[in-house]
Design a protein around this motif. Structure first.
Motif, PDB file in Angstrom:
ATOM      1  N   ASP A  62      19.392  -3.249   3.256  1.00  0.00           N
ATOM      2  CA  ASP A  62      19.049  -2.967   4.644  1.00  0.00           C
ATOM      3  C   ASP A  62      18.216  -1.695   4.714  1.00  0.00           C
ATOM      4  N   PHE A  63      17.377  -1.630   5.722  1.00  0.00           N
ATOM      5  CA  PHE A  63      16.584  -0.433   5.999  1.00  0.00           C
ATOM      6  C   PHE A  63      17.320   0.377   7.059  1.00  0.00           C
ATOM      7  N   LEU A  64      17.689   1.608   6.718  1.00  0.00           N
ATOM      8  CA  LEU A  64      18.473   2.430   7.646  1.00  0.00           C
ATOM      9  C   LEU A  64      17.620   3.345   8.499  1.00  0.00           C
ATOM     10  N   GLY A  65      16.467   3.741   8.009  1.00  0.00           N
ATOM     11  CA  GLY A  65      15.613   4.602   8.815  1.00  0.00           C
ATOM     12  C   GLY A  65      14.602   5.361   7.980  1.00  0.00           C
ATOM     13  N   SER A  66      13.660   6.001   8.668  1.00  0.00           N
ATOM     14  CA  SER A  66      12.662   6.820   7.996  1.00  0.00           C
ATOM     15  C   SER A  66      12.225   7.927   8.928  1.00  0.00           C
ATOM     16  N   GLY A  67      11.698   9.001   8.338  1.00  0.00           N
ATOM     17  CA  GLY A  67      11.221  10.133   9.111  1.00  0.00           C
ATOM     18  C   GLY A  67       9.913  10.638   8.565  1.00  0.00           C
ATOM     19  N   TYR A  68       9.574  11.886   8.903  1.00  0.00           N
ATOM     20  CA  TYR A  68       8.329  12.471   8.443  1.00  0.00           C
ATOM     21  C   TYR A  68       8.242  12.511   6.919  1.00  0.00           C
ATOM     22  N   THR A  69       9.406  12.716   6.274  1.00  0.00           N
ATOM     23  CA  THR A  69       9.419  12.973   4.836  1.00  0.00           C
ATOM     24  C   THR A  69      10.085  11.882   4.020  1.00  0.00           C
TER      25      THR A  69
END
Length: 457
Positions: A101-108
């Motif tokens: 599963d993909f939980l999330g992503s941010g700038y980094t």
């Protein structure tokens, strides 16, 4: 085919640049790569390349400072799969991992939920190649490998902090792997948490909202005097936290700082927020002592306490909650004293002192059937409930449950089992009726007595 003067000039420049790149070498102290440049500067590097090297040097120095500040300095700064009893997942264990599963992503960073071969679910953090940090670096330096190294320092810093900051409200660090095939490629293995959903949390029972705030205060008290010193969370946002089994946990530490601001006078010790500013004293050692602590505390107030604490607090607890809101909103006291206030609220709530004005004989209005459980339930909904399809609330005792049932016109019975909340309080299920009862040694049913006329008392 003919070439224009412009085309020839471009070709000539490219040829010169290629020749310069093959001649000028600079060994970077932290890796095995070579950096090239033209002869525009005395050191053989362009201003852009010098700026890139300077940023990499600053990031490396920050990592080294973190290690120096710790009593448990690692044997290497290479982060090549160190093992401890607590963090024993490494490259070998990750070789058979499956991302589920993909939980999330941010700038980094990018975070994936993964299943290890033995069935354990973990969160894997790695560099986000499509993130803002990578994109901006590529726009500035146009060097994918160098930018990956630069961006990865945030993840490396976070690993160092997670190894040294151990607290129940900080996500557990379970291991790491550096991929030798890609310089700077590194993956952090963490316990799996769920992203904090503030909208959902706002709709939860007050007891659960208080638990989140209490955990946050305990965390900030630890960070105020951690093994690394006073730690400030510079990017303090709800998105930096996750929930693990009902407990709030800090998961993003790459923007944390372990340095207190230096000062010459009090005006240098200024905390600025959108709606308020605070000025503190500059100490004799020319440091704004306690500024990190106060920054964290006020951010906790404006992002968490304001929304989660006052609403639907038990009446007897409201004066204590208001005291907390006033002191944190004005930064009148330290995190240590704030934690004392929170622990007092917890004590009163768990001990049942908030029921001192409830009539002791209120349960006399109910017939008790111990060892029984109701089936064929006619449930009704109430808010906020532990069960969205019914009315399940936390109570200290049958006396509090009877008080609640008596205040609900549709309530004709409630049942208690041995199921408890994190505070040890009982969960009571309130109903408007049921068809029959079945034996259950762990349950008791309380039915409201009726008058001779048939009306519920």
């Amino acid at each position: 085919m003919t070439f224009s003067k412009t085309t020839f000039s471009v070709f000539f420049f490219v040829a010169l640049l290629f020749l310069a790149l093959t001649v000028v070498l600079k060994q970077w102290h932290f890796g095995v790569r070579e950096t090239f440049g033209d002869a525009a500067a005395p050191d053989g590097l362009t201003p852009v390349r010098n700026r890139l090297l300077q940023q990499l040097e600053e990031r490396q120095q920050e990592l080294e400072q973190l290690c120096i500040s710790s009593d448990n300095v690692p044997t290497t700064l290479g982060f090549m799969d160190p093992r401890t009893p607590e963090t024993e997942i490494g490259c070998e264990e990750l070789s058979g991992v499956n991302a589920v599963d993909f939980l999330g992503s941010g700038y980094t960073k990018t975070v994936l939920k993964a299943a290890l071969p033995e069935g354990l679910f973990v969160a894997l953090k790695s560099v986000n190649h499509q993130g803002t940090d990578m994109r901006l670096c590529m726009e500035d330096f146009k060097d994918h490998q160098s930018c990956h190294e630069l961006v990865s320092f945030k993840l490396r810093k976070e690993i160092v902090l997670l190894q040294r900051l151990q607290h129940p409200n900080i996500i557990k660090f379970k291991g790491q792997c550096q991929d030798s095939a890609l310089v700077g490629g590194i993956t952090a293995v963490l316990e799996q948490g769920m992203p904090l959903q503030m909208i959902q949390l706002l709709q939860s029972p007050w007891e659960e909202r208080f638990r989140v705030c209490l955990g946050l205060v305990r965390l900030l008290q630890y960070l105020s005097s951690s093994p690394l010193g006073s730690v400030a969370l510079l990017d303090f946002q709800p998105r930096q936290f996750v929930m693990v089994s009902g407990e709030l946990k800090l998961t993003d530490l790459d923007d944390a700082s372990i340095e207190e601001a230096r000062c010459e006078e009090d005006s240098d010790c200024l905390l600025q927020f959108p709606l308020r500013n605070f000025t503190f004293r500059c100490s004799s050692s020319r440091i704004c002592e306690g500024l990190n602590e106060m920054r964290n505390l006020y951010n906790a107030y404006r992002y968490f306490f304001t929304y989660l604490l006052p609403h639907q607090a038990p009446p007897v607890l409201k004066p204590l909650v208001e005291k907390i809101m006033n002191s944190t909103g004005d930064l009148k006291q330290s995190i240590n004293k704030t934690l004392v206030d929170f622990e007092e609220v917890l004590h009163v709530y768990k001990s049942g002192l908030h029921l001192e004005n409830v009539p002791p004989l209120i349960t006399k209005d109910y017939a008790v059937l111990k060892g029984m459980r109701s089936v064929g339930n006619m449930e009704y909904r109430c808010w906020p409930s532990y069960n969205e399809q019914g009315c399940v609330l936390s109570v200290h005792s049958a006396r509090e449950a009877a008080l609640i049932c008596s205040s609900h016109p549709q309530c004709t019975s409630f049942s208690l089992s041995n199921e408890r909340t994190w505070t040890g309080r009982l969960l009571a299920s309130f109903r408007s009726g049921f068809s029959h009862l079945v034996p259950d040694v762990n349950s008791a049913v309380y039915m409201r007595r009726v008058k001779a006329s048939g009306a519920v008392l």
